[in-house]
Design a protein around this motif. Structure first.
Motif, PDB file in Angstrom:
ATOM      1  N   ASN A 100      24.897  26.990  39.815  1.00  0.00           N
ATOM      2  CA  ASN A 100      25.155  28.629  39.075  1.00  0.00           C
ATOM      3  C   ASN A 100      26.481  28.126  37.941  1.00  0.00           C
ATOM      4  N   ARG A 101      26.632  28.938  37.182  1.00  0.00           N
ATOM      5  CA  ARG A 101      28.075  29.359  35.650  1.00  0.00           C
ATOM      6  C   ARG A 101      28.623  29.919  36.888  1.00  0.00           C
ATOM      7  N   ARG A 102      29.829  29.550  36.938  1.00  0.00           N
ATOM      8  CA  ARG A 102      31.315  30.668  37.902  1.00  0.00           C
ATOM      9  C   ARG A 102      31.690  30.855  37.193  1.00  0.00           C
ATOM     10  N   GLY A 103      32.488  32.503  38.162  1.00  0.00           N
ATOM     11  CA  GLY A 103      33.553  32.911  37.516  1.00  0.00           C
ATOM     12  C   GLY A 103      34.301  33.948  38.397  1.00  0.00           C
ATOM     13  N   ILE A 104      35.422  34.745  38.591  1.00  0.00           N
ATOM     14  CA  ILE A 104      35.688  35.404  38.926  1.00  0.00           C
ATOM     15  C   ILE A 104      36.182  37.063  38.874  1.00  0.00           C
ATOM     16  N   PHE A 105      35.569  37.795  39.484  1.00  0.00           N
ATOM     17  CA  PHE A 105      36.286  39.124  39.783  1.00  0.00           C
ATOM     18  C   PHE A 105      36.809  39.589  40.164  1.00  0.00           C
ATOM     19  N   TYR A 106      38.380  39.950  40.072  1.00  0.00           N
ATOM     20  CA  TYR A 106      39.135  40.047  41.420  1.00  0.00           C
ATOM     21  C   TYR A 106      39.699  41.523  41.106  1.00  0.00           C
ATOM     22  N   PRO A 107      39.721  42.691  41.467  1.00  0.00           N
ATOM     23  CA  PRO A 107      39.662  43.357  41.397  1.00  0.00           C
ATOM     24  C   PRO A 107      41.704  43.672  42.691  1.00  0.00           C
ATOM     25  N   LEU A 108      42.220  43.818  41.522  1.00  0.00           N
ATOM     26  CA  LEU A 108      43.695  43.726  42.146  1.00  0.00           C
ATOM     27  C   LEU A 108      44.277  45.000  42.550  1.00  0.00           C
ATOM     28  N   GLN A 109      43.712  45.003  43.649  1.00  0.00           N
ATOM     29  CA  GLN A 109      43.998  46.466  45.313  1.00  0.00           C
ATOM     30  C   GLN A 109      43.448  46.390  45.917  1.00  0.00           C
ATOM     31  N   THR A 110      44.280  46.932  47.235  1.00  0.00           N
ATOM     32  CA  THR A 110      43.629  47.422  48.433  1.00  0.00           C
ATOM     33  C   THR A 110      42.787  48.261  48.185  1.00  0.00           C
ATOM     34  N   PHE A 111      41.570  48.074  49.573  1.00  0.00           N
ATOM     35  CA  PHE A 111      40.628  48.687  49.687  1.00  0.00           C
ATOM     36  C   PHE A 111      40.034  48.973  50.897  1.00  0.00           C
ATOM     37  N   SER A 112      40.515  50.357  51.530  1.00  0.00           N
ATOM     38  CA  SER A 112      39.571  50.664  52.709  1.00  0.00           C
ATOM     39  C   SER A 112      38.865  51.024  53.158  1.00  0.00           C
ATOM     40  N   LYS A 113      38.067  51.571  53.741  1.00  0.00           N
ATOM     41  CA  LYS A 113      36.733  52.143  54.853  1.00  0.00           C
ATOM     42  C   LYS A 113      37.478  54.034  54.459  1.00  0.00           C
ATOM     43  N   GLY A 114      36.979  54.555  53.361  1.00  0.00           N
ATOM     44  CA  GLY A 114      37.348  56.328  53.150  1.00  0.00           C
ATOM     45  C   GLY A 114      38.253  56.665  53.131  1.00  0.00           C
ATOM     46  N   ALA A 115      38.694  55.955  52.308  1.00  0.00           N
ATOM     47  CA  ALA A 115      39.724  56.217  51.218  1.00  0.00           C
ATOM     48  C   ALA A 115      39.253  55.841  49.375  1.00  0.00           C
ATOM     49  N   GLU A 116      39.282  56.653  48.832  1.00  0.00           N
ATOM     50  CA  GLU A 116      38.126  57.027  47.826  1.00  0.00           C
ATOM     51  C   GLU A 116      39.657  56.159  46.676  1.00  0.00           C
ATOM     52  N   ILE A 117      39.072  55.453  45.720  1.00  0.00           N
ATOM     53  CA  ILE A 117      39.110  54.534  44.166  1.00  0.00           C
ATOM     54  C   ILE A 117      38.765  54.589  42.969  1.00  0.00           C
ATOM     55  N   ASN A 118      40.238  55.267  42.535  1.00  0.00           N
ATOM     56  CA  ASN A 118      39.638  55.499  40.637  1.00  0.00           C
ATOM     57  C   ASN A 118      39.377  54.083  40.160  1.00  0.00           C
ATOM     58  N   PHE A 119      38.633  54.196  39.817  1.00  0.00           N
ATOM     59  CA  PHE A 119      38.319  52.165  39.181  1.00  0.00           C
ATOM     60  C   PHE A 119      39.649  52.270  38.040  1.00  0.00           C
ATOM     61  N   ILE A 120      38.849  52.914  37.041  1.00  0.00           N
ATOM     62  CA  ILE A 120      39.969  52.946  35.802  1.00  0.00           C
ATOM     63  C   ILE A 120      41.158  52.425  35.796  1.00  0.00           C
ATOM     64  N   GLU A 121      41.845  53.008  37.272  1.00  0.00           N
ATOM     65  CA  GLU A 121      43.101  52.018  37.208  1.00  0.00           C
ATOM     66  C   GLU A 121      43.443  50.611  37.886  1.00  0.00           C
ATOM     67  N   VAL A 122      42.710  50.425  38.388  1.00  0.00           N
ATOM     68  CA  VAL A 122      42.396  49.604  38.955  1.00  0.00           C
ATOM     69  C   VAL A 122      42.673  47.712  37.891  1.00  0.00           C
TER      70      VAL A 122
END
Length: 261
Positions: A100-122
């Motif tokens: 397949n064609r390959r790539g990276i989609f790396y969100p530079l953020q910490t993710f914890s269960k139950g903690a809301e993330i505002n992806f607009i700023e990630v």
């Protein structure tokens, strides 16, 4: 409209699902995981499956699983010549099967269960092996974030390593501070404004310029007093290591200050 399939059901996958579900120009066609138990609350919103042979066609397939599982999962995908990306900060795009064609989609953020993330700023760090795939991946990133950045594998690896220092190691220092305050019945919450100010300060100052404290001042009396207060040898070792690191970083500054006195 960009169509996607999410593969995996850990913290990153759950946060990505919520972000893409709210995006106007993205359709989540399917969500896969070997165990769909944690995904059942979303059964009315998206097509769920635990069978790779039942994967539907989409523009982009996002592998959001543990680093060690990326290569094996990509090998098991029952199709070819589709854009498959993973979300890891440290794994090479070449770990994805070459069918397949390959790539990276790396969100530079910490993710914890139950903690809301505002992806607009990630920040989203993007990489594709084929030029023709980059714009589509960028469009996908911009559907949920105001910060997309093209990076190469070396840059992404450096960012991931740096992230361990600013997030994982820093959080462990918070834990040590919590143990120190608890040992004397002091309130850790009183340190929270200081924690926020420390993080806010480097929005406008470099970490070098923002540094304060007894190690930078080479305040030997305070350093000696602090070490005497620490009963936990592990905490004492951390204090000595961090103090030595700060002293080494600011040695020239301290020498210049003394010379100008």
């Amino acid at each position: 409209m960009i169509t996607i399939v999410i593969l995996g059901a850990g913290n990153v996958a759950h946060h990505l699902y919520k972000a893409f579900f709210s995006a106007e120009n993205v359709t989540i066609k399917q969500w896969y995981n070997r165990d769909i138990k944690s995904m059942r609350p979303f059964n009315s919103e998206v097509l769920l499956t635990n069978d790779l042979s039942q994967l539907v066609e989409a523009d982009i397939y996002i592998i959001a699983v543990s680093d060690d599982a990326i290569a094996q999962l990509s090998e098991q995908l029952p199709f070819e010549d589709r854009l498959v990306v993973h979300t890891s900060g440290s794994v090479s795009p070449y770990d994805i099967d070459k069918k397949n064609r390959r790539g990276i989609f790396y969100p530079l953020q910490t993710f914890s269960k139950g903690a809301e993330i505002n992806f607009i700023e990630v920040p989203l760090c993007l990489e594709t092996l084929m030029r023709k795939d980059y714009q589509q991946l960028k469009d996908l990133g911009q559907s949920i974030s105001n910060h997309t950045k093209r990076v190469n594998s070396d840059q992404r690896a450096a960012l991931h390593l740096a992230a361990v220092f600013v997030n994982n190691f820093t959080n462990q220092l918070f834990r040590v501070a919590h143990e120190i305050t608890e040992s004397q019945g002091a309130e850790f919450d009183l340190l929270k404004p200081l924690i926020l100010e420390t993080a806010n300060k480097i929005q406008n100052l470099s970490p070098f310029r923002a540094q304060t404290g007894p190690a930078k001042r080479n305040d030997k009396k305070t350093i000696k007093r602090h070490l005497k207060m620490l009963d936990n040898e592990h905490h004492k070792d951390i204090y000595k290591l961090m103090t030595a690191s700060i002293k080494k970083t600011h040695a020239s500054t301290s020498a210049t200050t003394k010379k100008n006195r």
